[in-house]
Scaffold this active site. Structure first.
Site, PDB file in Angstrom:
ATOM      1  N   ASP A 403       0.851  -1.176   0.000  1.00 53.83           N
ATOM      2  CA  ASP A 403       0.000   0.000   0.000  1.00 53.83           C
ATOM      3  C   ASP A 403       0.901   1.245   0.000  1.00 53.83           C
ATOM      4  OD1 ASP A 403      -2.826   0.949   0.417  1.00 53.83           O
ATOM      5  OD2 ASP A 403      -1.879   1.916   2.131  1.00 53.83           O
ATOM      6  N   GLU A 432       1.555   0.324  -4.874  1.00 48.97           N
ATOM      7  CA  GLU A 432       1.067   1.589  -5.393  1.00 48.97           C
ATOM      8  C   GLU A 432       2.245   2.556  -5.467  1.00 48.97           C
ATOM      9  OE1 GLU A 432      -3.392   2.332  -3.924  1.00 48.97           O
ATOM     10  OE2 GLU A 432      -1.960   2.255  -2.295  1.00 48.97           O
TER      11      GLU A 432
END
Ligand code: CA
Length: 709
Positions: A403, A432
């Site tokens: 993340d 990400e």
């Protein structure tokens, strides 16, 4: 001189900033460290600050104050914590956490600034009780304690005194906890293994580009009343085999197997903050991007969160079951921030070290969650690597999705990669790669823009995502499939894996295994909702056609395809863009909907089968892609390409793929010879539907796939 700011930049160096240094009378300046005064040996001006050389080391176990006339200003230690000098003195690679055996249990905790640490041993996970208290011993910042008794079944915390304040904290290295993660648990990890777990082997993954990732959540996948799953919302719910909806359609694991994906990506299932989900009564919904204990599974997903062994056993049982069903398991990890900036175990143990700070001493907040962790600090870096390796080895995880990876540093991510490679299991690593405003220099961020510094680490491809169906930032923005003109070139660049292609395209990534191709994930509108926003809700057939074309592009581009759970039957969240705390009624995978959109499900299934059976769609190098992919001239809003010459050892000699985003059908001039159609607007798979020569009519808003032997 009315304001002074002082920072320790070494054990014997303090940097002083004041709004007017020229009026500073050094003879009036003193430095108090705890009860002691430290003399200033020398002082020199560097740019617009003064550097004070001290005669003695600062003792970091006590605060330091700069005293000038009647002003007293605390010296900021954070620059010292991130200095090489600090690291050389205190970094340790000795074991951390709790290690149990029948004869003894040893504990170790790192906190060079703690004045004292007590080990507290409890009988229960959260009852009010007087713990047994043991004073730990320190050597070089490492606090240790060994208790020669069988402590299985007990719970523990650390009572840490830092700069006069005493905090009770859970061991960040704890691998088991009591209810709501409030105390670490002392267990024998051998008790957590389901039968045969030591023989559990993951399905083989040759290249990362062979993966088809399916993102789901433990809760969403089974919670619907029509899931046919008994243990709804639990790890074991996803492990139930052969479950069916009331109309007899496969659900849960059965459904995922049928779809044919290779990897399940589980949304956060490490211990989520009790503020977000109360394990005693998990009625409130939360996605779980709120880490509490990184190395412990979330209790609300177990059938008995009070028993520390239970949640570990059940998660392992799930992983074992998925592996037996030929599915790999990727874990969504959230090391980039903590639920609360101060009220978290790291800050309680060593405030100022594990989090990242701006120069003015405020919390860096690129995460938008009030804090960013500092992966660049060696002991935080070590924690991330240790934690990842623990999940990979103890739980047999097959991949990790980071993340907000762009908040970490490239050096850390590469070390994670190197360490995982040592296991020789081809473990996936991607995240990400957003470039966020965090207190780390741009060139160090593990963001997409630095992908060339991180080979073999993937990034979510937002260019493809937004190009195919419109930007996530503007609800009415359209993309290729929903009628925006002029996107042919963007689609062509995506087809080659968003890498440098011959002399034609510059590329975003270096290799196709770095591109995670997707059109929707848990964030933002679902694909279906996005299409409704741009097209209206009335023409279901039109929406279905766009939906199918969007993921047909994902599944036929080079790179790694990623599907968000439920997309394969047109998942809707009723237009709720950010459903992180929405109720189950919004977030659940609605198995009634599968009945209504079986044709879409069958279509996705056919496309996945095509991809899995044909390595031409899964080339893993620039060389192969340069050699085999050729684009054809075609009308506007249509893109056609050939994958020529038994690419990547494909059984088909030539494959022709046509995306037609026009609402009308398009005539495509075919290269010489007979062509077998295996995918058209209505049917997808590997069986020949018909054979065509010379001209192919591509239906409006559709993909066609044709091949020659
Ligand atoms: Ca929890």
């Amino acid at each position: 001189m009315n304001t002074v700011k002082a920072s320790a930049i070494g054990f014997k160096k303090i940097r002083l900033c004041a709004n007017d240094l020229s009026v500073l009378d050094l003879s009036k300046l003193s430095i108090k460290n705890g009860q002691n005064y430290i003399n200033i040996k020398e002082c020199f001006k560097v740019e617009d600050s003064l550097v004070l050389d001290l005669s003695d080391n600062i003792n970091i176990k006590y605060p330091c104050d700069i005293i000038y006339e009647n002003i007293s200003e605390k010296v900021n230690y954070i620059p010292l914590y991130i200095s090489d000098e600090f690291n050389e003195r205190f970094y340790t690679d000795l074991p951390l956490g709790c290690r149990y055996s029948l004869e003894e249990t040893s504990f170790s905790l790192w906190s060079p600034i703690a004045a004292s640490v007590n080990l507290l041993v409890y009988k229960s996970g959260d009852n009010k009780e007087d713990p047994r208290r043991f004073l730990m011993e320190e050597k070089n910042g490492l606090w240790t304690m060994k208790l020669k008794e069988d402590l299985k079944g007990y719970f523990y915390t650390y009572e840490v005194t830092v700069h006069g304040q005493t905090n009770e904290a859970v061991d960040p290295y704890a691998y088991a906890s009591g209810i709501n993660g409030l105390r670490g648990a002392i267990i024998d990890l051998n008790d957590t293994n389901p039968e045969g777990f030591h023989l559990d082997i993951s399905p083989t993954l040759k290249n990362f580009t062979d993966a088809v990732i399916y993102e789901t959540s433990i809760r969403d996948i089974s919670i619907c009343e029509n899931s046919g799953i008994s243990l709804k919302g639990k790890f074991l719910g996803l492990a139930e085999e052969n479950t069916k909806s009331n109309k007899g359609l496969s659900t849960g694991l059965n459904h995922i197997k049928e779809l044919g994906v290779t990897h399940i990506q589980l949304m956060p299932m490490f211990d989520i903050s009790f503020n977000s989900i109360d394990e005693k009564d998990p009625v409130k919904y939360n996605w779980g991007y709120d880490p509490q204990n990184y190395n412990v599974p979330e209790g609300s997903y177990s059938t008995n969160p009070y028993n520390p062994v239970n949640r570990i056993y059940e998660l392992k049982k799930l992983i074992q079951t998925l592996h037996r069903n030929n599915l790999c398991v990727n874990m969504d990890v959230v090391y980039n921030h903590l639920f609360h900036q101060i009220d978290n175990n790291f800050e309680k143990i060593f405030p100022g070290y594990y989090l990242r700070f701006n120069e003015d001493g405020s919390f860096s907040n690129g995460s938008g969650c009030s804090n960013d962790t500092a992966s660049e600090n060696p002991m935080m870096r070590r924690f991330i690597i240790d934690s990842i390796m623990y999940w990979a080895t103890e739980y047999h995880m097959d991949g990790f999705r980071f993340d907000l990876m762009g908040l970490h540093d490239t050096y850390t991510m590469n070390l994670v990669r190197d360490n995982l490679d040592k296991l020789e299991r081809n473990i996936m690593l991607y995240g990400e790669g957003w470039d966020l405003s965090t207190a780390l220099p741009k060139e160090k961020r593990a963001a997409q823009l630095n992908n060339h510094k991180m080979p073999r680490i993937g990034h979510f491809n937002d260019t493809l995502r937004d190009g195919v169906k419109g930007s996530v930032f503007f609800s009415d923005a359209k993309g290729f499939v929903n009628g925006k003109d002029g996107l042919e070139e963007l689609i062509r660049k995506s087809i080659v894996g968003s890498i440098k292609y011959r002399d034609k395209y510059e590329g975003i990534f270096q290799t196709p295994e770095q591109s995670i191709n997707y059109v929707s994930c848990h964030d933002n509108n679902t694909l279906w909702d996005k299409l409704e926003l741009t097209e209206g809700k009335s023409d279901i057939e039109l929406l279905k056609a766009m939906d199918k074309l969007a993921n047909a592009i994902v599944l036929t581009c080079q790179g790694i395809p990623f599907i968000h759970s439920g997309e394969e039957f047109c998942r809707t969240k009723n237009g709720i863009e950010n459903s992180y705390i929405s109720p189950d009624s919004i977030n659940q995978i609605d198995w009634y909907r599968k009945e209504n959109f079986m044709d879409v499900f069958e279509y996705y299934k056919g496309l996945i089968k095509l991809r899995n059976n044909h390595p031409a769609f899964r080339m893993n190098s620039k060389e192969l892609i340069d050699e085999h992919i050729h684009f054809l001239d075609c009308p506007n809003n249509t893109v056609a390409f050939m994958i020529k010459g038994n690419a990547n050892s494909d059984s088909w000699k030539n494959i022709l793929v046509i995306y037609n985003a026009n609402k009308d059908s398009s005539s495509i001039q075919l290269p010489d010879g007979d062509w077998n159609v295996v995918v058209d607007k209505y049917t997808a798979g590997t069986d020949t539907l018909r054979t065509v020569t010379n001209i192919h009519q591509a239906y409006g808003i559709s993909i066609s796939v044709l091949y020659q032997i």
